[in-house]
Design an enzyme around this catalytic site. Structure first.
Site, mmCIF file in Angstrom:
data_model
loop_
_atom_site.group_PDB
_atom_site.id
_atom_site.type_symbol
_atom_site.label_atom_id
_atom_site.label_comp_id
_atom_site.label_asym_id
_atom_site.label_seq_id
_atom_site.Cartn_x
_atom_site.Cartn_y
_atom_site.Cartn_z
ATOM 1 N N SER A 95 37.253 46.175 47.541
ATOM 2 C CA SER A 95 37.610 45.403 46.348
ATOM 3 C C SER A 95 38.840 45.982 45.671
ATOM 4 N N PHE A 133 43.332 41.287 37.975
ATOM 5 C CA PHE A 133 43.669 39.863 38.137
ATOM 6 C C PHE A 133 42.710 39.055 37.277
ATOM 7 N N PRO A 138 34.607 33.269 30.787
ATOM 8 C CA PRO A 138 33.148 33.367 30.545
ATOM 9 C C PRO A 138 32.401 32.053 30.746
ATOM 10 N N LEU A 243 44.202 33.836 45.880
ATOM 11 C CA LEU A 243 42.821 33.890 46.378
ATOM 12 C C LEU A 243 42.792 33.743 47.898
ATOM 13 N N GLN A 283 9.410 44.036 70.663
ATOM 14 C CA GLN A 283 10.139 42.777 70.872
ATOM 15 C C GLN A 283 10.751 42.258 69.574
ATOM 16 N N LEU A 342 14.164 49.566 57.885
ATOM 17 C CA LEU A 342 14.102 50.987 57.511
ATOM 18 C C LEU A 342 12.805 51.312 56.750
ATOM 19 N N GLY A 343 12.008 50.306 56.474
ATOM 20 C CA GLY A 343 10.770 50.529 55.728
ATOM 21 C C GLY A 343 11.054 51.099 54.344
ATOM 22 N N GLU A 367 35.436 35.455 44.503
ATOM 23 C CA GLU A 367 36.424 34.811 45.394
ATOM 24 C C GLU A 367 35.906 33.457 45.891
ATOM 25 N N THR A 369 32.168 31.130 45.224
ATOM 26 C CA THR A 369 30.769 31.320 45.641
ATOM 27 C C THR A 369 30.564 30.646 47.003
HETATM 28 P P1 TGC Z 1 42.614 21.551 44.125
HETATM 29 O O1 TGC Z 1 42.876 20.159 43.662
HETATM 30 O O2 TGC Z 1 41.943 21.771 45.438
HETATM 31 O O3 TGC Z 1 44.001 22.343 44.133
HETATM 32 C C1 TGC Z 1 44.810 22.465 42.979
HETATM 33 C C2 TGC Z 1 46.230 22.802 43.456
HETATM 34 O O4 TGC Z 1 46.227 24.034 44.170
HETATM 35 C C3 TGC Z 1 46.668 23.822 45.532
HETATM 36 N N1 TGC Z 1 45.849 24.690 46.385
HETATM 37 C C4 TGC Z 1 46.334 25.767 46.973
HETATM 38 N N2 TGC Z 1 47.567 26.281 47.003
HETATM 39 C C5 TGC Z 1 47.743 27.405 47.699
HETATM 40 N N3 TGC Z 1 46.756 28.031 48.355
HETATM 41 C C6 TGC Z 1 45.497 27.544 48.347
HETATM 42 N N4 TGC Z 1 44.512 28.165 48.964
HETATM 43 C C7 TGC Z 1 45.239 26.354 47.628
HETATM 44 N N5 TGC Z 1 44.141 25.597 47.400
HETATM 45 C C8 TGC Z 1 44.532 24.578 46.635
HETATM 46 C C9 TGC Z 1 46.446 22.356 45.783
HETATM 47 O O5 TGC Z 1 47.315 21.898 46.803
HETATM 48 C C10 TGC Z 1 46.793 21.786 44.436
HETATM 49 O O6 TGC Z 1 48.202 21.830 44.296
HETATM 50 P P2 TGC Z 1 49.011 20.672 43.508
HETATM 51 O O7 TGC Z 1 50.436 21.069 43.608
HETATM 52 O O8 TGC Z 1 48.662 19.404 44.217
HETATM 53 O O9 TGC Z 1 48.463 20.698 42.098
HETATM 54 O O10 TGC Z 1 41.809 22.273 42.987
HETATM 55 P P3 TGC Z 1 40.405 21.971 42.397
HETATM 56 O O11 TGC Z 1 40.496 22.033 40.923
HETATM 57 O O12 TGC Z 1 39.789 20.758 43.064
HETATM 58 O O13 TGC Z 1 39.573 23.282 42.814
HETATM 59 C C11 TGC Z 1 39.104 23.463 44.011
HETATM 60 C C12 TGC Z 1 38.219 24.723 44.072
HETATM 61 C C13 TGC Z 1 36.842 24.476 43.481
HETATM 62 C C14 TGC Z 1 38.094 25.011 45.541
HETATM 63 C C15 TGC Z 1 38.879 25.898 43.328
HETATM 64 O O14 TGC Z 1 38.879 25.673 41.961
HETATM 65 C C16 TGC Z 1 38.214 27.211 43.642
HETATM 66 O O15 TGC Z 1 38.526 27.833 44.637
HETATM 67 N N6 TGC Z 1 37.239 27.681 42.783
HETATM 68 C C17 TGC Z 1 36.665 29.016 42.936
HETATM 69 C C18 TGC Z 1 37.354 29.965 41.999
HETATM 70 C C19 TGC Z 1 37.430 31.369 42.559
HETATM 71 O O16 TGC Z 1 37.344 31.605 43.732
HETATM 72 N N7 TGC Z 1 37.675 32.327 41.694
HETATM 73 C C20 TGC Z 1 37.895 33.665 42.139
HETATM 74 C C21 TGC Z 1 38.384 34.523 41.009
HETATM 75 S S1 TGC Z 1 39.141 36.029 41.519
HETATM 76 C C22 TGC Z 1 37.920 36.966 42.121
HETATM 77 O O17 TGC Z 1 36.805 36.596 42.275
HETATM 78 C C23 TGC Z 1 38.326 38.320 42.497
HETATM 79 S S2 TGC Z 1 37.094 39.297 43.175
HETATM 80 C C24 TGC Z 1 38.056 40.610 43.485
HETATM 81 C C25 TGC Z 1 37.432 41.711 44.230
HETATM 82 O O18 TGC Z 1 36.868 42.611 43.575
HETATM 83 O O19 TGC Z 1 37.599 41.774 45.490
HETATM 84 P P1 FAD Z 2 29.678 29.740 37.894
HETATM 85 O O1 FAD Z 2 30.978 29.145 38.231
HETATM 86 O O2 FAD Z 2 29.125 29.524 36.534
HETATM 87 O O3 FAD Z 2 28.601 29.257 38.973
HETATM 88 C C1 FAD Z 2 27.184 29.328 38.740
HETATM 89 C C2 FAD Z 2 26.460 28.708 39.941
HETATM 90 O O4 FAD Z 2 26.798 27.328 40.042
HETATM 91 C C3 FAD Z 2 26.864 29.342 41.287
HETATM 92 O O5 FAD Z 2 25.719 29.448 42.104
HETATM 93 C C4 FAD Z 2 27.805 28.315 41.887
HETATM 94 O O6 FAD Z 2 27.838 28.334 43.299
HETATM 95 C C5 FAD Z 2 27.169 27.033 41.381
HETATM 96 N N1 FAD Z 2 28.105 25.921 41.398
HETATM 97 C C6 FAD Z 2 29.370 25.870 40.924
HETATM 98 N N2 FAD Z 2 29.903 24.658 41.118
HETATM 99 C C7 FAD Z 2 28.962 23.921 41.741
HETATM 100 C C8 FAD Z 2 28.922 22.581 42.227
HETATM 101 N N3 FAD Z 2 29.947 21.752 42.111
HETATM 102 N N4 FAD Z 2 27.796 22.154 42.833
HETATM 103 C C9 FAD Z 2 26.723 22.975 42.958
HETATM 104 N N5 FAD Z 2 26.704 24.253 42.515
HETATM 105 C C10 FAD Z 2 27.808 24.710 41.919
HETATM 106 N N6 FAD Z 2 37.192 37.040 38.782
HETATM 107 C C11 FAD Z 2 38.516 37.285 38.539
HETATM 108 O O7 FAD Z 2 39.249 36.418 38.068
HETATM 109 N N7 FAD Z 2 39.048 38.509 38.831
HETATM 110 C C12 FAD Z 2 38.320 39.518 39.342
HETATM 111 O O8 FAD Z 2 38.850 40.608 39.603
HETATM 112 C C13 FAD Z 2 36.928 39.287 39.594
HETATM 113 N N8 FAD Z 2 36.138 40.305 40.054
HETATM 114 C C14 FAD Z 2 34.786 40.100 40.136
HETATM 115 C C15 FAD Z 2 33.955 41.184 40.437
HETATM 116 C C16 FAD Z 2 32.577 41.002 40.472
HETATM 117 C C17 FAD Z 2 31.691 42.172 40.753
HETATM 118 C C18 FAD Z 2 32.020 39.725 40.253
HETATM 119 C C19 FAD Z 2 30.526 39.510 40.297
HETATM 120 C C20 FAD Z 2 32.835 38.665 39.948
HETATM 121 C C21 FAD Z 2 34.227 38.843 39.874
HETATM 122 N N9 FAD Z 2 35.064 37.792 39.504
HETATM 123 C C22 FAD Z 2 36.407 38.011 39.279
HETATM 124 C C23 FAD Z 2 34.497 36.506 39.102
HETATM 125 C C24 FAD Z 2 34.058 35.621 40.248
HETATM 126 O O9 FAD Z 2 35.158 35.058 40.893
HETATM 127 C C25 FAD Z 2 33.131 34.569 39.667
HETATM 128 O O10 FAD Z 2 31.915 35.215 39.340
HETATM 129 C C26 FAD Z 2 32.899 33.401 40.609
HETATM 130 O O11 FAD Z 2 34.078 32.681 40.808
HETATM 131 C C27 FAD Z 2 31.801 32.452 40.071
HETATM 132 O O12 FAD Z 2 32.024 32.143 38.729
HETATM 133 P P2 FAD Z 2 30.824 32.325 37.672
HETATM 134 O O13 FAD Z 2 30.287 33.700 37.827
HETATM 135 O O14 FAD Z 2 31.325 31.923 36.354
HETATM 136 O O15 FAD Z 2 29.709 31.320 38.176
#
Ligand code: TGC
Ligand code: FAD
Length: 387
Positions: A95, A133, A138, A243, A283, A342-343, A367, A369
């Protein structure tokens, strides 16, 4: 007949170049010799082993796939192997490197001005400046388009208000890459830790990713100079393309977790004798371990192919979604099953399975769900967005 490596049944090792093998082996040595002696205690104490940062940086693991600015310019498979070996140690280590490399250095490299790149990237590659990032908020991370954090232009500055949640490295970061809604759409800002009105607070009582820092960020009328805005992108494609970089690495990381768990249980089940024979000679244990090897092998092939597509410039976000979903699901199921094999010993930190299983609860959520990635694949198949 030759015997196979149980952890590499399809001989992926042979698909790697000498350089890729060398990188993998040097990270593996670092993990075995330096990280693993610290990790269980860090997990227990809930602290990130920051003393490892200088060596991680010296090995060129920060921003390793970027070109120039002190970065190593490695190919995609090499970056994947780095993630795999780090996560074999602990998801918190991977991470740390994912966030610094894919989520903080990548956007500066891809969307930053020349001044921003020259100012920040060499220091970030050297581990002297740590980034975080901020995308998730919330009220719900899965739908970042519904972002509430706002940046309003005011002369040469922007005024930032809002909050971010679950941010890896938040309180240890010198800079935060913050995505905020503006009148023109989503834009990225480099927020420096000493800017007035900016605060970070750690989230405690985590049962997962305990060897990693997770924080909340607050912005109360933070003035950010326009020179700190990433000028090269507007819209959700900015953060989503970061992402894609990180999720690609995350397809490889959990292979490392699964390999660590299977290796441990292969050894344990040979030594553990019950009902007059080793558990490994039963088995049901063999079927369970064979199933783990089958799923690890599929994951290895998916990620290797994804790496080749990435280097060829042909990678598609849906391919990344499929592999993130498949590989994290594979690893969490294996870690939980190994814990059971591992029990009672499996509930302690003396063995790695429960730590990996708990960590993967975060990896399956962040990144995107599992549900989000399933729906991304569903959208590709049907043409209907069902989010
Ligand atoms: P959507 O309509 O699909 O796209 C909006 C605009 O973005 C473009 N696009 C991309 N561009 C570049 N790379 C990609 N992979 C792209 N995917 C989409 C798309 O072409 C469009 O562009 P434009 O010019 O037409 O506007 O967007 P949507 O609102 O329908 O959302 C789709 C969805 C649900 C998949 C997206 O919102 C999403 O991926 N949600 C999940 C959010 C998430 O993953 N958050 C992660 C936060 S960071 C984190 O968790 C760090 S953990 C770090 C660690 O400790 O390792
Ligand atoms: P929510 O979006 O509230 O989702 C709740 C539940 O609803 C989930 O089970 C989800 O799958 C479900 N759900 C959502 N949409 C739908 C749908 N359409 N239909 C059915 N079910 C649905 N974020 C950052 O920006 N930067 C970071 O560095 C970062 N680091 C993280 C580190 C850790 C340890 C954790 C736990 C999270 C981190 N995150 C970070 C946030 C992470 O990306 C979010 O937790 C994740 O994107 C989900 O958002 P949420 O927790 O608000 O859940």
């Amino acid at each position: 007949m030759r015997s196979l490596d149980p952890l590499d049944l399809y001989e992926i090792n042979d698909l790697l170049t000498d350089e890729e093998r060398m990188i993998r082996d040097s990270v593996a040595r670092f993990v075995d010799e330096k990280a693993l002696p610290l990790i269980p205690k860090c997990f227990e104490e809930g602290r990130f082993p920051s003393e490892l940062i200088p060596e991680i940086a010296d090995m060129g693991l920060l921003g390793s796939s970027l070109e120039g600015y002190g970065c190593a310019g490695l190919n995609a498979v090499s970056y994947g192997l780095i993630c795999q070996e780090l996560e074999r140690g602990d998801s918190g280590l991977r991470s740390f490197v994912s966030v610094q490399s894919s989520l903080c250095m990548y956007p500066i490299h891809a969307f930053g001005s020349e001044e921003q790149k020259e100012h920040w990237l060499p220091k970030m590659a050297a581990g002297e400046v740590i980034g975080c990032f901020g995308l998730t908020e919330p009220h719900g991370g899965s739908d970042p388009a519904n972002m509430k954090t706002r940046a309003k232009r005011d002369g040469d500055d922007w005024v930032l208000n809002g909050a971010k949640m679950w941010i890896t490295n938040g309180t240890v970061a010198d800079i935060a890459i913050v995505w905020a809604m503006t009148d023109d759409g989503v834009q990225g800002f480099i927020v420096e830790k000493d800017f007035d009105g900016y605060a970070a607070r750690d989230i405690h009582a985590k049962m997962s990713l305990r060897a990693s820092v997770t924080s909340e960020l607050y912005f109360d009328n933070v003035r950010v100079p326009d020179a700190n805005r990433l000028p090269g992108v507007t819209g959700l494609k900015g953060p989503l393309s970061c992402l894609s970089q990180a999720r690609y690495g995350i397809t490889w990381g959990p292979i490392g977790s699964a390999v660590a768990c299977l290796r441990e249980v292969l050894d344990y089940s040979q030594e553990r004798e019950l009902f007059g024979r080793p558990v490994a000679a039963t088995q049901s244990a063999q079927i369970r371990m064979a199933d783990m090897a089958r799923r690890i092998t599929s994951a290895q092939l998916l990620s290797w192919r994804l790496g080749k597509l990435k280097d060829a410039g042909r990678i598609h976000p849906t391919q990344i979604s499929l592999a993130k979903w498949n590989n994290v699901r594979m690893a969490i199921d294996i870690a939980r099953d190994c814990r059971d094999l591992l029990g009672g010993a499996g509930i302690t930190l003396e063995y790695a399975a429960i730590r990996h299983a708990l960590n993967l609860e975060s990896v399956i959520t962040y990144e995107g769900t599992e549900t989000i990635h399933q729906l991304a694949v569903g959208r590709e198949l049907t043409g209907h967005s069902a989010f």
